[in-house]
Design a protein around this motif. Structure first.
Motif, PDB file in Angstrom:
ATOM      1  N   ALA A 175       0.156  11.589   1.014  1.00  0.00           N
ATOM      2  CA  ALA A 175      -0.053  10.399   0.573  1.00  0.00           C
ATOM      3  C   ALA A 175      -0.405   9.285   1.655  1.00  0.00           C
ATOM      4  N   ALA A 176       0.399   9.592   2.763  1.00  0.00           N
ATOM      5  CA  ALA A 176       0.092   8.468   3.846  1.00  0.00           C
ATOM      6  C   ALA A 176      -1.231   8.494   4.329  1.00  0.00           C
ATOM      7  N   VAL A 177      -1.812   9.704   4.498  1.00  0.00           N
ATOM      8  CA  VAL A 177      -3.285   9.959   5.112  1.00  0.00           C
ATOM      9  C   VAL A 177      -4.471   9.969   4.053  1.00  0.00           C
ATOM     10  N   ALA A 178      -3.986   9.865   2.773  1.00  0.00           N
ATOM     11  CA  ALA A 178      -5.013  10.229   1.787  1.00  0.00           C
ATOM     12  C   ALA A 178      -6.242   9.345   1.833  1.00  0.00           C
ATOM     13  N   ASP A 179      -5.914   8.017   2.190  1.00  0.00           N
ATOM     14  CA  ASP A 179      -7.000   6.738   2.279  1.00  0.00           C
ATOM     15  C   ASP A 179      -7.605   6.665   3.592  1.00  0.00           C
ATOM     16  N   ASP A 180      -8.646   7.288   4.071  1.00  0.00           N
ATOM     17  CA  ASP A 180      -9.329   6.856   5.260  1.00  0.00           C
ATOM     18  C   ASP A 180      -9.207   5.399   5.953  1.00  0.00           C
ATOM     19  N   SER A 181      -9.405   4.492   4.864  1.00  0.00           N
ATOM     20  CA  SER A 181      -9.493   3.318   5.300  1.00  0.00           C
ATOM     21  C   SER A 181      -8.151   2.793   5.924  1.00  0.00           C
ATOM     22  N   ASP A 182      -7.083   3.504   5.516  1.00  0.00           N
ATOM     23  CA  ASP A 182      -5.766   2.982   6.154  1.00  0.00           C
ATOM     24  C   ASP A 182      -5.121   3.851   6.895  1.00  0.00           C
ATOM     25  N   GLY A 209      -9.635  -7.018   8.397  1.00  0.00           N
ATOM     26  CA  GLY A 209     -10.501  -8.302   8.687  1.00  0.00           C
ATOM     27  C   GLY A 209     -11.611  -7.849   9.508  1.00  0.00           C
ATOM     28  N   ILE A 210     -11.421  -7.076  10.530  1.00  0.00           N
ATOM     29  CA  ILE A 210     -12.469  -6.841  11.627  1.00  0.00           C
ATOM     30  C   ILE A 210     -13.693  -5.899  10.835  1.00  0.00           C
ATOM     31  N   ARG A 211     -13.110  -4.904  10.003  1.00  0.00           N
ATOM     32  CA  ARG A 211     -14.542  -4.072   9.360  1.00  0.00           C
ATOM     33  C   ARG A 211     -15.248  -4.920   8.447  1.00  0.00           C
ATOM     34  N   ARG A 212     -16.697  -4.514   8.681  1.00  0.00           N
ATOM     35  CA  ARG A 212     -17.596  -5.043   7.787  1.00  0.00           C
ATOM     36  C   ARG A 212     -17.436  -4.625   5.995  1.00  0.00           C
ATOM     37  N   PRO A 213     -17.976  -5.404   5.141  1.00  0.00           N
ATOM     38  CA  PRO A 213     -17.601  -4.825   3.813  1.00  0.00           C
ATOM     39  C   PRO A 213     -18.271  -3.451   3.744  1.00  0.00           C
ATOM     40  N   ASP A 214     -19.158  -3.055   4.248  1.00  0.00           N
ATOM     41  CA  ASP A 214     -19.980  -1.935   4.119  1.00  0.00           C
ATOM     42  C   ASP A 214     -19.522  -0.788   5.174  1.00  0.00           C
ATOM     43  N   THR A 215     -18.481  -1.097   5.760  1.00  0.00           N
ATOM     44  CA  THR A 215     -17.999   0.080   6.771  1.00  0.00           C
ATOM     45  C   THR A 215     -16.942   0.854   5.884  1.00  0.00           C
ATOM     46  N   PRO A 216     -17.283   2.179   6.113  1.00  0.00           N
ATOM     47  CA  PRO A 216     -16.617   3.377   5.186  1.00  0.00           C
ATOM     48  C   PRO A 216     -15.179   3.188   5.782  1.00  0.00           C
ATOM     49  N   VAL A 242      -0.693   5.809  10.271  1.00  0.00           N
ATOM     50  CA  VAL A 242      -0.353   6.741  11.563  1.00  0.00           C
ATOM     51  C   VAL A 242       0.719   5.727  12.435  1.00  0.00           C
ATOM     52  N   LEU A 243       0.330   4.593  12.543  1.00  0.00           N
ATOM     53  CA  LEU A 243       1.203   3.710  13.107  1.00  0.00           C
ATOM     54  C   LEU A 243       2.516   3.542  12.529  1.00  0.00           C
ATOM     55  N   THR A 244       2.509   3.546  11.452  1.00  0.00           N
ATOM     56  CA  THR A 244       3.649   3.040  10.783  1.00  0.00           C
ATOM     57  C   THR A 244       4.495   4.366  10.608  1.00  0.00           C
ATOM     58  N   PHE A 245       3.983   5.607  10.589  1.00  0.00           N
ATOM     59  CA  PHE A 245       4.744   6.772  10.775  1.00  0.00           C
ATOM     60  C   PHE A 245       5.306   6.997  12.095  1.00  0.00           C
ATOM     61  N   LEU A 246       4.639   6.593  13.240  1.00  0.00           N
ATOM     62  CA  LEU A 246       5.253   6.858  14.769  1.00  0.00           C
ATOM     63  C   LEU A 246       6.134   5.742  14.846  1.00  0.00           C
ATOM     64  N   ILE A 247       6.106   4.789  14.482  1.00  0.00           N
ATOM     65  CA  ILE A 247       7.180   3.641  14.762  1.00  0.00           C
ATOM     66  C   ILE A 247       8.534   4.171  13.846  1.00  0.00           C
ATOM     67  N   ALA A 248       8.579   4.512  12.717  1.00  0.00           N
ATOM     68  CA  ALA A 248       9.572   4.871  11.837  1.00  0.00           C
ATOM     69  C   ALA A 248      10.098   6.089  12.454  1.00  0.00           C
ATOM     70  N   PRO A 277       0.828  -1.149  -0.010  1.00  0.00           N
ATOM     71  CA  PRO A 277      -0.011   0.136   0.018  1.00  0.00           C
ATOM     72  C   PRO A 277       0.869   1.449   0.126  1.00  0.00           C
ATOM     73  N   THR A 278       0.422   2.011  -0.828  1.00  0.00           N
ATOM     74  CA  THR A 278       1.146   3.683  -1.094  1.00  0.00           C
ATOM     75  C   THR A 278       1.259   3.982   0.369  1.00  0.00           C
ATOM     76  N   THR A 279      -0.009   4.025   0.998  1.00  0.00           N
ATOM     77  CA  THR A 279       0.018   4.888   2.152  1.00  0.00           C
ATOM     78  C   THR A 279       1.072   4.386   3.319  1.00  0.00           C
ATOM     79  N   LEU A 280       1.255   2.886   3.464  1.00  0.00           N
ATOM     80  CA  LEU A 280       2.152   2.520   4.159  1.00  0.00           C
ATOM     81  C   LEU A 280       3.584   2.819   3.982  1.00  0.00           C
TER      82      LEU A 280
END
Length: 403
Positions: free
Chosen positions: A350-357, A396-403, A362-368, A131-134
């Motif tokens: 680019a990291a925060v462009a996709d709401d679903s990721d 995996g936790i989110r339902r398919p219809d979860t935005p 953010v966790l990736t950013f903080l650890i790095a 994922p580009t976001t990560l």
């Protein structure tokens, strides 16, 4: 079927002269805007000043040869660059088990991986699947500490750093392309004043350009902590965007040839200290845009010229490295931080462009950004692992219809 080559252009053509000047500008901007980042990164992973200067020279030579061959062979304005995000990654990683020889071994592995990417499409698809976001969040975390350097340097050495920041700020308003080169020129003046005031001079032997080869050594810490994130950052932040930039101007980059040339160039330059070369991304537009030449079939001349200009700049690498080594504390770090601000901004966007990721990014950013290593492996690798794991769990936790 043989390929018909166009006639060699005449250098008396004023439009061609403009293309040649565009090529020179491409090399000057590419070199001066980020060479301080390269030296900072190489020194951080254990290179001596001489080895860092050798690495800078190796990068200039290998990318110059690659540009000359690719641009003339394919008659496209294909330009190469060193991996600036990769150098920033090295600066954030620091020394690894095995020291500088292990870092050199990691550079060799990166080059081989890039060649394999060109020859084996499945590996290229695997990298593109990250994922580009990560990937961008990891890069942003690595860049954060470097981009904070101008602030801390201004606090600690205001007299030396304030002129550099002021010149950069003014040029941001009038000519962004030259903002970082002008900041370094100002830093050079500051360094000269410092040398004169302290009655010091540069070591004449350090000004002579030369390769300082190192026998590669391989440790698993360097392979995991340097080679893997360096390869991912180089592909995701340089090669793939570089193809996109060229496509925006109507050029289809020969992927296999480009990866083979840049990968082999990285392998050849690694023993001398070069960390990675790749397709140019931002600076690619300087040679590929209509401003380089109105005829898109002649813009390769601008790229070809930039290759020769990089060969000339290679002979300046030792002198510039010596100048950087003589700089007052914080000055070069400030230049490097200013040079990376635009890259940091793009990575964060680019990291925060996709709401679903967003949570995983953010966790990736903080650890790095934390700089915390585990088992001798730098934070960049663990940031990407944690980000991918978090993304997998949340999706995996989110339902398919979860935005």
């Amino acid at each position: 079927m043989s390929r018909t080559l166009e006639p060699e252009p005449s250098t008396t053509d004023p439009v061609l002269t403009h293309a040649i000047s565009a090529g020179v500008v491409t090399a000057l901007v590419g070199f001066t805007s980020s060479f301080a980042v390269v030296l900072t990164g190489l020194r951080a992973v254990g290179a001596s000043p001489t080895e860092a200067a050798s690495g800078l020279m190796a990068l200039c030579v290998t990318q110059a040869v690659g540009i000359l061959w690719l641009s003339r062979r394919y008659r496209m304005p294909i330009t190469l660059a060193w991996s600036t995000p990769g150098a920033a990654l090295l600066a954030g990683t620091g020394a690894v088990q095995g020291g500088w020889p292990a870092a050199v071994g990691a550079f060799v592995v990166v080059g081989l991986a890039v060649v394999l990417t060109g020859l084996w499409p499945r590996l290229g698809r695997l990298i593109a699947a990250i994922p580009t976001t990560l990937a961008q969040a990891m890069l942003a975390g690595v860049l954060l500490q470097l981009c904070l350097a101008p602030i801390t340097a201004l606090r600690d050495s205001p007299a030396a750093v304030a002129p550099v920041v002021a010149v950069w700020l003014v040029l941001q308003r009038f000519s962004k392309r030259w903002a970082v080169p002008a900041a370094f020129a100002t830093a050079a003046v500051v360094i000269g004043v410092s040398l004169a005031r302290d009655d010091r001079s540069l070591d004449a032997t350090a000004l002579i350009p030369r390769f300082d080869p190192t026998v590669p050594h391989w440790t698993w810490q360097a392979l995991v902590g340097i080679a893997v994130p360096l390869y991912i950052v180089t592909m995701a932040s340089q090669n793939i965007p570089g193809v996109a930039v060229m496509s925006s101007f109507g050029y289809r980059v020969p992927w296999r040839a480009a990866m083979t040339v840049t990968g082999l160039g990285t392998v050849c330059g690694a023993p001398a200290g070069g960390h990675a070369i790749n397709l140019a991304a931002i600076s690619a537009a300087l040679s590929a845009a209509p401003t380089a030449h109105p005829d898109r079939n002649r813009r390769w001349i601008a790229a070809f010229t930039s290759g020769w200009a990089y060969l000339v700049l290679a002979f300046c690498s030792a002198a510039l490295a010596a100048l950087v080594a003589a700089a007052p504390a914080g000055v070069i770090e400030a230049v490097a931080g200013l040079a990376l601000l635009a890259t940091l901004g793009g990575a964060l966007a680019a990291a925060v462009a996709d709401d679903s990721d967003r949570e995983a990014a953010v966790l990736t950013f903080l650890i790095a950004a934390s700089g915390v290593g585990i088992l001798g492996i730098g934070s960049a690798f663990w940031a990407l692992v944690a980000g991918l794991a978090t993304r997998l769990v949340l999706r995996g936790i989110r339902r398919p219809d979860t935005p």
